[in-house]
Design a protein around this motif. Sequence first.
Motif, short mmCIF file in Angstrom:
data_model
loop_
_atom_site.label_atom_id
_atom_site.label_comp_id
_atom_site.label_asym_id
_atom_site.label_seq_id
_atom_site.Cartn_x
_atom_site.Cartn_y
_atom_site.Cartn_z
N MET A 1 0.83 -1.21 0.00
CA MET A 1 0.00 0.00 0.00
C MET A 1 0.86 1.26 0.00
N LYS A 2 1.93 1.26 0.79
CA LYS A 2 2.81 2.43 0.86
C LYS A 2 3.52 2.66 -0.47
N ILE A 3 3.87 1.58 -1.14
CA ILE A 3 4.57 1.71 -2.43
C ILE A 3 3.67 2.38 -3.46
N ILE A 4 2.41 1.99 -3.50
CA ILE A 4 1.45 2.60 -4.45
C ILE A 4 1.28 4.09 -4.14
N LEU A 5 1.19 4.42 -2.87
CA LEU A 5 1.04 5.83 -2.48
C LEU A 5 2.27 6.64 -2.88
N ILE A 6 3.44 6.11 -2.71
CA ILE A 6 4.68 6.81 -3.08
C ILE A 6 4.74 6.98 -4.60
N ILE A 7 4.38 5.96 -5.35
CA ILE A 7 4.38 6.06 -6.81
C ILE A 7 3.37 7.11 -7.27
N CYS A 8 2.20 7.15 -6.66
CA CYS A 8 1.18 8.15 -7.02
C CYS A 8 1.68 9.57 -6.73
N ILE A 9 2.33 9.76 -5.60
CA ILE A 9 2.86 11.08 -5.26
C ILE A 9 3.94 11.49 -6.24
N ILE A 10 4.80 10.56 -6.64
CA ILE A 10 5.84 10.87 -7.62
C ILE A 10 5.23 11.26 -8.95
N ILE A 11 4.20 10.54 -9.38
CA ILE A 11 3.53 10.86 -10.65
C ILE A 11 2.90 12.25 -10.59
N VAL A 12 2.25 12.57 -9.48
CA VAL A 12 1.63 13.89 -9.33
C VAL A 12 2.69 14.99 -9.37
N LEU A 13 3.82 14.78 -8.73
CA LEU A 13 4.89 15.79 -8.72
C LEU A 13 5.49 15.96 -10.12
N VAL A 14 5.66 14.87 -10.85
CA VAL A 14 6.20 14.96 -12.22
C VAL A 14 5.22 15.73 -13.12
N VAL A 15 3.94 15.42 -13.02
CA VAL A 15 2.95 16.12 -13.84
C VAL A 15 2.90 17.60 -13.47
N LEU A 16 2.97 17.92 -12.18
CA LEU A 16 2.99 19.32 -11.75
C LEU A 16 4.22 20.04 -12.28
N PHE A 17 5.37 19.40 -12.22
CA PHE A 17 6.60 20.01 -12.73
C PHE A 17 6.50 20.27 -14.23
N LEU A 18 6.01 19.29 -14.99
CA LEU A 18 5.89 19.47 -16.44
C LEU A 18 4.87 20.55 -16.79
N THR A 19 3.81 20.65 -16.02
CA THR A 19 2.81 21.71 -16.25
C THR A 19 3.41 23.08 -16.02
N LEU A 20 4.14 23.23 -14.94
CA LEU A 20 4.79 24.52 -14.65
C LEU A 20 5.84 24.86 -15.70
N LEU A 21 6.57 23.86 -16.15
CA LEU A 21 7.59 24.08 -17.16
C LEU A 21 6.98 24.55 -18.48
#
Length: 54
Positions: A1-21
Amino acid sequence: MKIILIICIIIVLVVLFLTLLSTNKAYKYEHTIDPIEPTKNDTDPAEEEKNKKN
């Protein structure tokens, strides 16, 4: 469960970074247009009167 949560947070941060860029790059883009050349109908009537007097 923790691994899925960490992967989801990483995906959200990558999408946020690409949006800002991409948004930052879009605001830096400078639009240019070609100047409009005056046609016979676009001439100023006052200029035509001056040209007729000369």
